[in-house]
Write an enzyme that holds these catalytic residues in place. Structure first.
Site, PDB file in Angstrom:
ATOM      1  N   GLU A 117      33.132  39.967  48.405  1.00 33.33           N
ATOM      2  CA  GLU A 117      33.270  39.402  47.046  1.00 33.33           C
ATOM      3  C   GLU A 117      34.359  40.224  46.373  1.00 33.33           C
ATOM      4  O   GLU A 117      34.130  41.376  46.000  1.00 33.33           O
ATOM      5  CB  GLU A 117      31.943  39.531  46.282  1.00 33.33           C
ATOM      6  CG  GLU A 117      30.797  38.752  46.894  1.00 33.33           C
ATOM      7  CD  GLU A 117      30.867  37.261  46.597  1.00 33.33           C
ATOM      8  OE1 GLU A 117      31.596  36.863  45.670  1.00 33.33           O
ATOM      9  OE2 GLU A 117      30.196  36.495  47.306  1.00 33.33           O
ATOM     10  N   CYS A 176      35.021  40.661  37.379  1.00 32.34           N
ATOM     11  CA  CYS A 176      35.884  39.917  38.309  1.00 32.34           C
ATOM     12  C   CYS A 176      36.210  38.525  37.791  1.00 32.34           C
ATOM     13  O   CYS A 176      37.298  38.016  38.012  1.00 32.34           O
ATOM     14  CB  CYS A 176      35.210  39.826  39.667  1.00 32.34           C
ATOM     15  SG  CYS A 176      33.529  39.175  39.578  1.00 32.34           S
ATOM     16  N   LYS A 234      25.579  52.016  49.615  1.00 32.99           N
ATOM     17  CA  LYS A 234      26.583  53.014  49.234  1.00 32.99           C
ATOM     18  C   LYS A 234      27.096  52.617  47.846  1.00 32.99           C
ATOM     19  O   LYS A 234      27.855  51.670  47.704  1.00 32.99           O
ATOM     20  CB  LYS A 234      27.722  52.984  50.261  1.00 32.99           C
ATOM     21  CG  LYS A 234      28.513  54.244  50.397  1.00 32.99           C
ATOM     22  CD  LYS A 234      29.234  54.718  49.152  1.00 32.99           C
ATOM     23  CE  LYS A 234      30.433  53.885  48.791  1.00 32.99           C
ATOM     24  NZ  LYS A 234      31.050  54.317  47.509  1.00 32.99           N
ATOM     25  N   GLY A 283      38.629  45.636  50.285  1.00 30.39           N
ATOM     26  CA  GLY A 283      38.070  44.557  51.115  1.00 30.39           C
ATOM     27  C   GLY A 283      38.871  44.396  52.405  1.00 30.39           C
ATOM     28  O   GLY A 283      38.303  44.226  53.489  1.00 30.39           O
ATOM     29  N   GLU A 307      45.754  41.211  39.384  1.00 28.27           N
ATOM     30  CA  GLU A 307      44.519  41.445  38.643  1.00 28.27           C
ATOM     31  C   GLU A 307      44.670  42.731  37.821  1.00 28.27           C
ATOM     32  O   GLU A 307      44.868  43.807  38.379  1.00 28.27           O
ATOM     33  CB  GLU A 307      43.332  41.599  39.610  1.00 28.27           C
ATOM     34  CG  GLU A 307      42.006  41.748  38.876  1.00 28.27           C
ATOM     35  CD  GLU A 307      40.817  41.990  39.811  1.00 28.27           C
ATOM     36  OE1 GLU A 307      40.949  42.778  40.763  1.00 28.27           O
ATOM     37  OE2 GLU A 307      39.754  41.380  39.569  1.00 28.27           O
ATOM     38  N   GLY A 330      34.087  44.375  45.647  1.00 28.69           N
ATOM     39  CA  GLY A 330      35.074  45.332  45.150  1.00 28.69           C
ATOM     40  C   GLY A 330      36.462  44.732  45.178  1.00 28.69           C
ATOM     41  O   GLY A 330      36.633  43.506  45.162  1.00 28.69           O
ATOM     42  N   GLU A 384      42.116  45.285  47.967  1.00 29.95           N
ATOM     43  CA  GLU A 384      42.676  46.350  48.800  1.00 29.95           C
ATOM     44  C   GLU A 384      41.575  46.960  49.693  1.00 29.95           C
ATOM     45  O   GLU A 384      41.735  47.067  50.907  1.00 29.95           O
ATOM     46  CB  GLU A 384      43.230  47.407  47.852  1.00 29.95           C
ATOM     47  CG  GLU A 384      44.268  48.280  48.442  1.00 29.95           C
ATOM     48  CD  GLU A 384      44.651  49.371  47.446  1.00 29.95           C
ATOM     49  OE1 GLU A 384      44.124  49.404  46.310  1.00 29.95           O
ATOM     50  OE2 GLU A 384      45.476  50.205  47.844  1.00 29.95           O
TER      51      GLU A 384
HETATM   52  P1  NAD Z   1      36.864  49.315  44.792  1.00 32.17           P
HETATM   53  O1  NAD Z   1      37.288  48.421  45.895  1.00 32.17           O
HETATM   54  O2  NAD Z   1      37.759  50.451  44.431  1.00 32.17           O
HETATM   55  O3  NAD Z   1      35.435  49.963  45.096  1.00 32.17           O
HETATM   56  C1  NAD Z   1      34.319  49.172  45.465  1.00 32.17           C
HETATM   57  C2  NAD Z   1      33.433  49.997  46.373  1.00 32.17           C
HETATM   58  O4  NAD Z   1      34.170  50.347  47.548  1.00 32.17           O
HETATM   59  C3  NAD Z   1      32.971  51.321  45.749  1.00 32.17           C
HETATM   60  O5  NAD Z   1      31.662  51.597  46.205  1.00 32.17           O
HETATM   61  C4  NAD Z   1      33.957  52.314  46.306  1.00 32.17           C
HETATM   62  O6  NAD Z   1      33.460  53.628  46.345  1.00 32.17           O
HETATM   63  C5  NAD Z   1      34.209  51.768  47.696  1.00 32.17           C
HETATM   64  N1  NAD Z   1      35.535  52.131  48.196  1.00 32.17           N
HETATM   65  C6  NAD Z   1      36.645  52.409  47.473  1.00 32.17           C
HETATM   66  N2  NAD Z   1      37.672  52.706  48.288  1.00 32.17           N
HETATM   67  C7  NAD Z   1      37.196  52.620  49.559  1.00 32.17           C
HETATM   68  C8  NAD Z   1      37.770  52.807  50.841  1.00 32.17           C
HETATM   69  N3  NAD Z   1      39.043  53.165  50.994  1.00 32.17           N
HETATM   70  N4  NAD Z   1      36.986  52.597  51.936  1.00 32.17           N
HETATM   71  C9  NAD Z   1      35.703  52.206  51.788  1.00 32.17           C
HETATM   72  N5  NAD Z   1      35.101  52.028  50.582  1.00 32.17           N
HETATM   73  C10 NAD Z   1      35.831  52.234  49.494  1.00 32.17           C
HETATM   74  O7  NAD Z   1      36.596  48.374  43.545  1.00 32.17           O
HETATM   75  P2  NAD Z   1      36.194  48.807  42.077  1.00 32.17           P
HETATM   76  O8  NAD Z   1      37.395  49.327  41.387  1.00 32.17           O
HETATM   77  O9  NAD Z   1      34.984  49.646  42.134  1.00 32.17           O
HETATM   78  O10 NAD Z   1      35.762  47.386  41.460  1.00 32.17           O
HETATM   79  C11 NAD Z   1      36.665  46.519  40.849  1.00 32.17           C
HETATM   80  C12 NAD Z   1      37.057  45.398  41.787  1.00 32.17           C
HETATM   81  O11 NAD Z   1      35.899  44.723  42.242  1.00 32.17           O
HETATM   82  C13 NAD Z   1      37.901  44.351  41.093  1.00 32.17           C
HETATM   83  O12 NAD Z   1      38.930  43.947  41.949  1.00 32.17           O
HETATM   84  C14 NAD Z   1      36.916  43.206  40.853  1.00 32.17           C
HETATM   85  O13 NAD Z   1      37.513  41.938  40.708  1.00 32.17           O
HETATM   86  C15 NAD Z   1      36.069  43.310  42.076  1.00 32.17           C
HETATM   87  N6  NAD Z   1      34.765  42.665  41.860  1.00 32.17           N
HETATM   88  C16 NAD Z   1      34.513  41.472  42.455  1.00 32.17           C
HETATM   89  C17 NAD Z   1      33.311  40.806  42.204  1.00 32.17           C
HETATM   90  C18 NAD Z   1      33.030  39.460  42.824  1.00 32.17           C
HETATM   91  O14 NAD Z   1      31.899  38.978  42.692  1.00 32.17           O
HETATM   92  N7  NAD Z   1      33.975  38.821  43.463  1.00 32.17           N
HETATM   93  C19 NAD Z   1      32.369  41.391  41.366  1.00 32.17           C
HETATM   94  C20 NAD Z   1      32.660  42.615  40.781  1.00 32.17           C
HETATM   95  C21 NAD Z   1      33.850  43.257  41.042  1.00 32.17           C
END
Ligand code: NAD
Length: 487
Positions: free
Chosen positions: A251, A285, A175, A234, A385, A229, A232
């Site tokens: 992650e 991240c 996804k 996660g 963050e 992601g 929140e």
């Molecule tokens: P996000 O959590 O908004 O989205 C990540 C994924 O989850 C996307 O595919 C999104 O469509 C999905 N998603 C969003 N809301 C959802 C919900 N309510 N229910 C289920 N799925 C949902 O994150 P983002 O804004 O896309 O990415 C940025 C974040 O990711 C930052 O916090 C960053 O630090 C983190 N990140 C972490 C790593 C790591 O290796 N630790 C790597 C890259 C990004």
């Protein structure tokens, strides 16, 4: 330019969303429409899960490591021949500068090859627990993996989860983030084209909302969720996954500190930290967020870091010389610019005034980097963050203070230590509560080295051999074969 279309891949067939709905992809550099992607619902997600489950239960994939290796190597080769074209699409879809797109695709290819090798090295062990009684410990693929990835590094983060999942023998439902559905579909298309890949092993379902992601998290048809992601999301996924007790790999976010000691070469370190803070326009991240500097070189570092940040050209990712592209979209640019404004308002000192870029860049989601100095580590802009180019500089007087400052964070993803004193580098690295610590560098992430978070930065590890653990079960088979003398 020609628009691009991303369909779902379900049971080996490219399909529109069952509702016929489409989401629109926007180029963040100029707000123009780039293409469209299938805007799916749970019905599509369920069809993908059914296909992945059926493919897993057949032996052609889950029990055939040599086939898995061959398919993965072919996938890597196909991506290699299309590297430039894919990097171009990644820059259009995500905004990052072309050199970073090329670097991302190159490391993803390298990572697929790394896991292709590991498919043929998944040893268990056997021991005789009593005379004539044997215990075999086997690694087995966990089943169907739901892979949910963000938009910031959509190629390497997809591969970082998907390559170990496939290597372990899992089947997958991917996804993607809606913002980068186009590049994700292009990557999966290169894999789908590989002969010997059984239908249903790899499924892709895109959506503008979160219904499919929510289905993956709660469905008992999913054995593992590999999520990258925000914290929140996660936490939502963890709660939704609890009733089915599936395996979880999370992650999540970070707030990386760079600890600069008195013996560091300020003129060399400042540009390196400026680059580490602005990679993907600060949307990484592990990006450098806090710079903790020893009192003896604090004033010089403030100057050098300000100069280094101001020297980085902001512009469209395809423009020659641009080092900082736009943020992912207009909404992110507005949100990050407001967070930077608040930090500049509250900080003790503003060293580089950043924020929303105007002039020729006002049609895109551009945000210029900002640098503030502040000593109170409880400030919101030091604790939270901010997913963009905001850097905070703090002063410390000794090792204990440096470590206490850096560890004052609910995150524990990554940090860096800058010193020529090798013993000090290792001492500080051990004291920092982070999954990764670089000494005299920052943001060095690659296939062979496990990465992941302490504290609220996540669960489990990706990259490296240990990533396989997230996608495997361990089985004990006990067998009492007796002794020759008893037969
Ligand atoms: P996000 O959590 O908004 O989205 C990540 C994924 O989850 C996307 O595919 C999104 O469509 C999905 N998603 C969003 N809301 C959802 C919900 N309510 N229910 C289920 N799925 C949902 O994150 P983002 O804004 O896309 O990415 C940025 C974040 O990711 C930052 O916090 C960053 O630090 C983190 N990140 C972490 C790593 C790591 O290796 N630790 C790597 C890259 C990004």
């Amino acid at each position: 330019m020609k628009t691009v279309q991303a369909l779902n891949l379900i049971a080996g067939e490219w399909r529109e969303a069952s509702s016929g709905a489409w989401g629109i992809s926007i180029n963040p550099s100029n707000g123009e429409v780039l293409g469209r992607y299938a805007d799916s619902s749970q019905v599509d997600g369920e069809a993908a899960l059914e296909a992945a489950r059926a493919a897993f239960e057949r032996p052609e994939w889950s029990r055939d490591p040599r086939r898995r290796q061959m398919v993965m190597l072919r996938w890597a080769d196909r991506l290699d021949t299309r590297k430039t074209e894919l990097a171009h699409l990644l820059t259009l879809d995500n905004g990052k500068v072309l050199a970073q797109s090329l670097g991302e695709i190159t490391s993803a290819i390298s990572e697929i090859r790394y896991y292709a090798g590991l498919t043929r090295y998944m040893p268990g062990h056997v021991f005789e627990v009593e005379p004539g009684v044997f215990s075999s410990i086997l690694k087995e693929p966990a089943g169907v993996a739901g892979i949910i990835v963000p938009w910031n590094a959509p190629v390497v983060l997809l591969v970082r989860s998907m390559a170990p999942a496939l290597a372990a023998g899992c089947t997958v439902v991917v996804k993607p983030a809606p913002q980068t559905a186009l590049i994700t579909a292009a990557l999966i298309e290169a894999l789908h084209d590989c002969e010997s890949l059984p239908a249903g092993v790899v499924n892709l379902v895109s959506e503008a909302g979160h219904d499919v992601a929510a289905l993956l998290a709660q469905s008992s048809q999913v054995d593992v969720i590999s999520f990258t992601g925000s914290n929140e999301t996660g936490q939502r996924i963890m709660a939704a996954a609890a009733p089915s007790m599936k395996k979880l790999s999370l992650e999540l976010g970070g707030k990386s500190s760079c600890l600069v000691f008195d013996d560091a070469d300020v003129d060399r370190v400042a540009p390196a930290i400026a680059a580490a803070a602005t990679v993907i326009s600060g949307q990484q991240c592990t990006a450098a967020r806090r710079v903790l500097v020893h009192g003896s070189c604090y004033a010089r570092m403030k100057q050098a870091l300000s100069a280094a940040l101001l020297a980085l050209p902001v512009g469209p990712g395809l423009e020659r010389g641009a080092m900082i592209g736009p943020l992912i979209d207009e909404q992110a640019a507005r949100c990050v610019a407001a967070q930077i404004d608040a930090a500049m308002e509250q900080a003790q000192e503003v060293l580089v005034r950043g924020g929303r870029a105007g002039g020729v860049l006002q049609g895109g989601a551009f945000v210029r980097p900002a640098l503030v100095a502040h000593q109170d580590t409880s400030a919101a802009f030091i604790q939270e963050e901010v997913f963009g180019p905001l850097l905070v500089i703090e002063r410390f007087e000794d090792e204990a203070e440096a470590v206490a400052r850096a560890n004052h964070s609910e995150f524990g993803l990554a940090a860096s230590v800058w010193t020529h004193d090798g013993a000090r580098g290792l001492r500080i690295a051990r004291a920092l509560k982070n999954g990764t610590v670089w000494i005299n560098d920052h943001n060095k992430l690659f296939a062979e080295a496990e990465t992941g978070g302490y504290k609220k930065s996540g669960l489990g590890r990706l990259h490296g051999y240990d990533a396989l653990i997230d996608f495997q079960e361990t089985k004990h088979i006990y067998q009492n074969v007796g002794l020759l003398s008893q037969i």
